[in-house]
Scaffold this active site. Structure first.
Site, PDB file in Angstrom:
ATOM      1  N   GLY A  10       0.857  -1.099  -0.249  1.00 31.57           N
ATOM      2  CA  GLY A  10       0.228   0.055   0.144  1.00 31.57           C
ATOM      3  C   GLY A  10       0.785   1.313   0.132  1.00 31.57           C
ATOM      4  O   GLY A  10       2.016   1.211   0.142  1.00 31.57           O
ATOM      5  N   GLY A  96      -2.259   2.228  12.371  1.00 28.52           N
ATOM      6  CA  GLY A  96      -2.465   3.515  12.057  1.00 28.52           C
ATOM      7  C   GLY A  96      -3.762   3.612  11.240  1.00 28.52           C
ATOM      8  O   GLY A  96      -4.078   4.673  10.627  1.00 28.52           O
ATOM      9  N   ASN A 122      -3.168   9.409  13.795  1.00 27.47           N
ATOM     10  CA  ASN A 122      -2.215  10.425  13.013  1.00 27.47           C
ATOM     11  C   ASN A 122      -0.824  10.099  13.842  1.00 27.47           C
ATOM     12  O   ASN A 122      -0.511  10.176  15.001  1.00 27.47           O
ATOM     13  CB  ASN A 122      -2.412  11.641  13.041  1.00 27.47           C
ATOM     14  CG  ASN A 122      -1.292  12.626  12.019  1.00 27.47           C
ATOM     15  OD1 ASN A 122      -0.289  12.397  12.085  1.00 27.47           O
ATOM     16  ND2 ASN A 122      -2.071  13.121  10.948  1.00 27.47           N
ATOM     17  N   HIS A 153      -7.386  16.298   2.497  1.00 29.61           N
ATOM     18  CA  HIS A 153      -6.712  15.316   2.124  1.00 29.61           C
ATOM     19  C   HIS A 153      -6.797  15.211   0.604  1.00 29.61           C
ATOM     20  O   HIS A 153      -7.741  15.462  -0.128  1.00 29.61           O
ATOM     21  CB  HIS A 153      -7.225  14.219   2.965  1.00 29.61           C
ATOM     22  CG  HIS A 153      -6.594  13.955   4.173  1.00 29.61           C
ATOM     23  ND1 HIS A 153      -7.235  14.544   5.358  1.00 29.61           N
ATOM     24  CD2 HIS A 153      -5.318  13.380   4.783  1.00 29.61           C
ATOM     25  CE1 HIS A 153      -6.761  14.438   6.499  1.00 29.61           C
ATOM     26  NE2 HIS A 153      -5.545  13.705   6.091  1.00 29.61           N
ATOM     27  N   LYS A 157      -8.713   9.416  -0.317  1.00 31.45           N
ATOM     28  CA  LYS A 157      -9.114   9.036   1.059  1.00 31.45           C
ATOM     29  C   LYS A 157     -10.553   8.738   1.021  1.00 31.45           C
ATOM     30  O   LYS A 157     -11.285   9.324   0.382  1.00 31.45           O
ATOM     31  CB  LYS A 157      -8.722  10.408   2.031  1.00 31.45           C
ATOM     32  CG  LYS A 157      -9.020  10.070   3.157  1.00 31.45           C
ATOM     33  CD  LYS A 157      -8.301  10.936   4.207  1.00 31.45           C
ATOM     34  CE  LYS A 157      -8.705  10.546   5.536  1.00 31.45           C
ATOM     35  NZ  LYS A 157      -8.174   9.457   6.099  1.00 31.45           N
TER      36      LYS A 157
HETATM   37  P1  NAD Z   1      -3.841   1.824   0.669  1.00 32.76           P
HETATM   38  O1  NAD Z   1      -4.989   1.313  -0.022  1.00 32.76           O
HETATM   39  O2  NAD Z   1      -2.522   2.451  -0.276  1.00 32.76           O
HETATM   40  O3  NAD Z   1      -3.106   0.476   1.426  1.00 32.76           O
HETATM   41  C1  NAD Z   1      -3.773  -0.199   2.254  1.00 32.76           C
HETATM   42  C2  NAD Z   1      -2.976  -1.597   1.796  1.00 32.76           C
HETATM   43  O4  NAD Z   1      -3.503  -2.692   2.798  1.00 32.76           O
HETATM   44  C3  NAD Z   1      -3.460  -2.308   0.366  1.00 32.76           C
HETATM   45  O5  NAD Z   1      -2.245  -2.553  -0.336  1.00 32.76           O
HETATM   46  C4  NAD Z   1      -4.313  -3.462   0.652  1.00 32.76           C
HETATM   47  O6  NAD Z   1      -4.153  -4.278  -0.321  1.00 32.76           O
HETATM   48  C5  NAD Z   1      -3.595  -3.975   2.013  1.00 32.76           C
HETATM   49  N1  NAD Z   1      -4.635  -4.714   2.502  1.00 32.76           N
HETATM   50  C6  NAD Z   1      -5.961  -4.646   2.881  1.00 32.76           C
HETATM   51  N2  NAD Z   1      -6.266  -5.866   3.549  1.00 32.76           N
HETATM   52  C7  NAD Z   1      -5.239  -6.482   3.733  1.00 32.76           C
HETATM   53  C8  NAD Z   1      -5.239  -7.782   4.406  1.00 32.76           C
HETATM   54  N3  NAD Z   1      -6.137  -8.358   5.311  1.00 32.76           N
HETATM   55  N4  NAD Z   1      -3.785  -8.431   4.650  1.00 32.76           N
HETATM   56  C9  NAD Z   1      -2.831  -7.608   4.214  1.00 32.76           C
HETATM   57  N5  NAD Z   1      -2.890  -6.302   3.381  1.00 32.76           N
HETATM   58  C10 NAD Z   1      -3.965  -6.008   3.269  1.00 32.76           C
HETATM   59  O7  NAD Z   1      -3.992   2.795   1.528  1.00 32.76           O
HETATM   60  P2  NAD Z   1      -2.877   3.724   2.613  1.00 32.76           P
HETATM   61  O8  NAD Z   1      -2.841   5.210   1.806  1.00 32.76           O
HETATM   62  O9  NAD Z   1      -1.690   3.193   2.701  1.00 32.76           O
HETATM   63  O10 NAD Z   1      -3.791   4.101   3.895  1.00 32.76           O
HETATM   64  C11 NAD Z   1      -3.946   2.767   4.769  1.00 32.76           C
HETATM   65  C12 NAD Z   1      -4.767   3.390   6.111  1.00 32.76           C
HETATM   66  O11 NAD Z   1      -3.796   4.136   6.560  1.00 32.76           O
HETATM   67  C13 NAD Z   1      -6.080   4.019   5.651  1.00 32.76           C
HETATM   68  O12 NAD Z   1      -6.894   3.814   6.697  1.00 32.76           O
HETATM   69  C14 NAD Z   1      -5.286   5.642   5.992  1.00 32.76           C
HETATM   70  O13 NAD Z   1      -6.327   6.511   6.364  1.00 32.76           O
HETATM   71  C15 NAD Z   1      -4.436   5.188   7.189  1.00 32.76           C
HETATM   72  N6  NAD Z   1      -3.459   6.379   7.376  1.00 32.76           N
HETATM   73  C16 NAD Z   1      -2.982   6.626   8.668  1.00 32.76           C
HETATM   74  C17 NAD Z   1      -1.992   7.468   8.924  1.00 32.76           C
HETATM   75  C18 NAD Z   1      -1.781   7.721  10.394  1.00 32.76           C
HETATM   76  O14 NAD Z   1      -0.775   8.517  10.583  1.00 32.76           O
HETATM   77  N7  NAD Z   1      -2.142   7.118  11.351  1.00 32.76           N
HETATM   78  C19 NAD Z   1      -1.297   8.193   8.042  1.00 32.76           C
HETATM   79  C20 NAD Z   1      -1.737   7.845   6.658  1.00 32.76           C
HETATM   80  C21 NAD Z   1      -2.677   6.985   6.338  1.00 32.76           C
END
Ligand code: NAD
Length: 265
Positions: A10, A96, A122, A153, A157
């Site tokens: 991801g 996260g 975050n 964002h 998102k």
């Molecule tokens: P993304 O869709 O690019 O990546 C998510 C990945 O998880 C994908 O590659 C997907 O195939 C994988 N996935 C889904 N189900 C899975 C499973 N069962 N096993 C293994 N992999 C699995 O999304 P992203 O932009 O990387 O964001 C991911 C999450 O992180 C979102 O919820 C986003 O809001 C959050 N996020 C949080 C922060 C933070 O600081 N807390 C910062 C950025 C993004």
């Protein structure tokens, strides 16, 4: 310390693998959802680096068993199943993923009875400082100051308001000693009537490649205080998550921790 990344292909998963490699910790492996094109690819190749001799797997249980800590930025259903594996294998879990329901969060709390879990909407150091400042400002200014939280964002998102905006809302509500879900207004449309005193409002913007902008406004008659944070690289979240994994790895006690605990804020 051996760290694994679930959802490693991801947008955040790749950033997290780079952050682990740059931290001096060992990247122990990565998984993707079964059926993903990334399964079977070398982790290094996925990052545009030389091969690391580790391939993307789809067996999360095996990854948890091989790691001291696993970092999860995936999707709510996946995070719930990963929480159960963290508890079963007593592995540190850093979450996260945003958009978790109350039931999803209960799964993290249950896992935290068995192992350290760090959960933050975050992971940037700057945003967590903003949360502490927001709580303080809300306590000092009181409810003559209307609180509005504006976030923007990127167009990909899927949840709104952002987990960070809700976290800032919770910090403001805490400063005023109220429960956020008693005072929040997550969107406005049509004839809404005048703004109720004490409301905490949210406004959501989506577009382009914006990594994450958040402003907390305290608007009174005669003056306005605005606290703003702008992230320009996702690397800050990844660095913060690795810092959280190392912090939790040094703690013996299970529990549910926040990034504010990690930073001592
Ligand atoms: P993304 O869709 O690019 O990546 C998510 C990945 O998880 C994908 O590659 C997907 O195939 C994988 N996935 C889904 N189900 C899975 C499973 N069962 N096993 C293994 N992999 C699995 O999304 P992203 O932009 O990387 O964001 C991911 C999450 O992180 C979102 O919820 C986003 O809001 C959050 N996020 C949080 C922060 C933070 O600081 N807390 C910062 C950025 C993004």
């Amino acid at each position: 310390m051996k760290i694994g990344i679930v959802g490693c292909a991801g947008r955040m998963g790749r950033m997290l693998m780079n952050a682990v490699l740059e931290s001096g910790c060992t990247l122990a492996g990565g998984t993707e959802r079964p059926g993903s094109d990334a399964v079977g690819q070398d982790l290094g190749t996925l990052l545009g680096r030389p091969p690391l001799g580790l391939t993307v797997g789809s067996d999360a249980r095996a990854l948890f068993a091989a790691c001291d800590a696993v970092i999860d930025f995936t999707a709510p259903a996946a995070t719930v199943s990963h929480a159960a594996l963290a508890a079963e294998t007593a592995t540190v879990l850093v979450v996260g993923t945003t958009g978790l329901s109350r039931d999803d969060e209960a799964a993290l709390t249950a896992a935290a009875a068995r192992t350290p879990v760090v959960y933050a909407p975050n992971f940037s150091v700057g945003v967590n400082l903003l949360m502490a400042l927001t709580e303080r400002a809300a306590a000092v200014l009181g409810d003559d100051y209307d609180i509005e939280i504006v976030e923007m964002h990127h167009r990909h998102k899927v949840d709104a308001p952002s987990g960070t905006a809700l976290g800032l809302g919770r910090a403001a509500a805490k400063g005023r000693a109220v429960a956020l879900d008693q005072v929040w207004c997550k969107s406005r449309d049509g004839h809404t009537g005048a703004r109720p005193k004490g409301e905490i409002g949210f406004a959501t913007l989506r577009g382009g490649d914006v990594v994450g902008d958040h402003t907390v406004m305290f608007a009174a008659e005669g003056e306005r205080v605005e606290l703003t944070h702008k992230a320009s690289s996702r690397a800050v979240f990844a660095k913060g998550a690795v810092r959280a994994a190392r912090w939790a790895g040094n703690r013996a006690e299970p529990g549910l921790y926040s990034m504010r605990d990690v930073l001592g804020l």
